[in-house]
Design an enzyme around this catalytic site. Sequence first.
Site, PDB file in Angstrom:
ATOM      1  N   CYS A  46       2.420 -56.876  27.716  1.00  0.00           N
ATOM      2  CA  CYS A  46       1.263 -56.134  28.223  1.00  0.00           C
ATOM      3  C   CYS A  46       1.527 -54.628  28.170  1.00  0.00           C
ATOM      4  O   CYS A  46       0.648 -53.845  27.799  1.00  0.00           O
ATOM      5  CB  CYS A  46       0.928 -56.571  29.646  1.00  0.00           C
ATOM      6  N   THR A  47       2.728 -54.232  28.523  1.00  0.00           N
ATOM      7  CA  THR A  47       3.092 -52.817  28.468  1.00  0.00           C
ATOM      8  C   THR A  47       3.044 -52.321  27.029  1.00  0.00           C
ATOM      9  O   THR A  47       2.547 -51.216  26.766  1.00  0.00           O
ATOM     10  CB  THR A  47       4.488 -52.599  29.091  1.00  0.00           C
TER      11      THR A  47
END
Length: 147
Positions: free
Chosen positions: A38-39
């Site tokens: 996600c990052t």
Amino acid sequence: MPGAVVRDQHGEALRLSELWSQGPALLVLVPAAFSTHCTAELGALARDVDRFDDAGVQLAALSCDPVPALRAWAEERRYPFPLLSDFWPHGAVSRALGAFDEELGTSRRLSLLVRDGRVLWSLRNPVDRPRSPAAHEEVLDVLRAPG
């Protein structure tokens, strides 16, 4: 779903329809703040934010994380777009979009390009497979296409 209200990383209420009230919006659902994939996904969008801005596309990310977690993530990573909390009622927006993982209690990976309340483009990936920057940049081609 357009009438749904979520909170951004600052705790401010936002009606989802406000995202695309001024033009197209790319809403990117992610499973978990601070997770590796996600990052990376949001980092790629942040690096390319000028391309989306130039095309008039409002970027926003949504997860089932609570506001304080999203605030910490946004501050640490300096994301230049809103991070929206689908924490309470837990996963309501994700569920409405058919993108809630009941087993994990998180949003699934779903990206939606919305203009005038209509979905123009979407992308779903398994939770363990991040979306590529090139996949998100496809929305720019969709917006340039005639008709």
